[in-house]
Design an enzyme around this catalytic site. Structure first.
Site, PDB file in Angstrom:
ATOM      1  CG  LEU A 101       2.108   4.076  -8.654  1.00 18.12           C
ATOM      2  CD1 LEU A 101       1.423   5.092  -9.154  1.00 18.12           C
ATOM      3  CD2 LEU A 101       2.266   3.785  -7.328  1.00 18.12           C
ATOM      4  CG  ASP A 102      -0.676  -1.716  -4.957  1.00 28.28           C
ATOM      5  OD1 ASP A 102      -0.034  -2.389  -5.512  1.00 28.28           O
ATOM      6  OD2 ASP A 102      -0.936  -1.652  -3.764  1.00 28.28           O
ATOM      7  N   PRO A 103      -3.535  -0.768  -8.108  1.00 29.04           N
ATOM      8  CG  PRO A 103      -4.876  -2.435  -9.241  1.00 29.04           C
ATOM      9  CD  PRO A 103      -3.656  -2.328  -8.525  1.00 29.04           C
TER      10      PRO A 103
END
Length: 320
Positions: free
Chosen positions: A42-44
């Site tokens: 998951l992206d930040p």
């Protein structure tokens, strides 16, 4: 400690940082040393379901990468950024604002098998280098289009009676300009829910939807609500994870290894059959349909197996 800890990943942290937090909780609780890995990056700037595999469950983490996902995401119309999310620099603007009817009219075009170009700011490799590293260095990144499947794509609108999640409420509190419109005039923002196959980039999907509506847009909120069989229901926050580690109650948050294989039928074994599989031998004369199975000796997982012509072969064995 062999199984799954489902973390509700917060904003601002990467998936590897969540893995480190789980390792730290295990260490602080005195649980011993176990392998830990995540089942889907998951992206930040994304939040939500992040399955973290512990112990022998790490052997199944690859299956999570291949699984379908469900996301809630908000598109802000009028600005496109280089990263296709709120972190980037605005590179295009438009005064066009679609209505809710406009949005719902184009969604069928993005449902089913589609082709999309991944974002330049992605972890895909170009000549051995990460695309986002090249993009940040100012290089022109051109990624090949890919085929993905959007199983379902629906709009979420206050007039339909759904409740804002805590995440949406928090975003609205931080940014008063974030609004969903009343369905009559043009929308500055719209929140959608997408059920997608592996490899689907929501940021690219948002970009393409905006372009199809004659405007531009970028993602301002991205929340994963399901990854494979895992939902937000059993998810734990990092604060509660740390408390569980210190209180030696982490096992209460641990889902069994079998939870990651709820789409595969179980194959009960006798102790002798289980012993043979553990030795890498092939079982013959097993009267069951061909396909993958989760082989168990009672309640003890033995292996992920494949059955073909009444022969059972180990795909991935578990040391339990």
């Amino acid at each position: 400690m062999h199984g799954w800890i489902i973390v509700d990943k917060p904003l601002g942290l990467g998936s590897t940082q969540v893995v480190s937090a789980v390792k730290r909780a295990l260490r602080q609780g005195g649980y011993g040393k176990f392998k830990v890995g995540h089942g889907g990056t998951l992206d930040p700037l994304a939040t939500g379901v992040l399955p973290v595999a512990v112990g022998e469950a790490t052997k199944l983490a690859g299956r999570m990468l291949d699984s379908d996902k469900v996301y809630d995401f908000t598109i802000r119309f009028g600005e496109q950024t280089d990263t296709l999310d709120a972190e980037g620099v605005v590179i295009a603007t438009s005064d066009v604002r679609p209505t809710l009817a406009d949005v719902e009219a184009v969604l069928p075009r993005f449902t089913g098998p589609i082709t999309q170009v991944p974002p330049a700011y992605s972890a895909l490799k170009v000549d051995g280098e990460r695309a986002y590293d090249l993009a940040r260095a100012g290089e022109d990144v051109v990624l090949a289009s890919r085929k993905v499947t959007v199983h379902a794509l629906t709009s979420r609108h206050p007039s339909e009676g759904w409740d804002l999640s805590e995440e949406r409420a928090r975003l609205a509190a931080e940014d008063p300009s974030l609004r969903w419109g009343d369905g009559n005039g043009g929308l500055d923002d719209i929140t959608l829910t997408a059920h997608v196959s592996k490899g689907t980039y929501i940021r690219s999907l948002a970009r393409d939807i905006a372009l199809a509506l004659g405007t531009v847009g970028h993602v301002t909120m991205l929340r994963r609500t399901k990854a494979g069989p895992f939902t937000l229901a059993p998810a734990i926050t990092l604060d509660n994870l740390a408390e569980a580690g210190m209180g030696r109650t982490l096992e209460q948050t641990l889902l069994p290894l079998r939870a990651g294989l709820d789409d595969i039928p179980a194959l009960p074994l006798t102790p002798d059959q289980a012993g043979a599989l553990r030795q890498g031998r092939v079982l013959t004369g097993i009267a069951t349909d061909d396909g993958p199975y989760f082989a168990c000796d009672g309640d003890t997982p033995v292996a992920l197996v494949s059955v073909e012509d009444q022969q059972v072969r180990v795909v991935r064995g578990f040391n339990l």
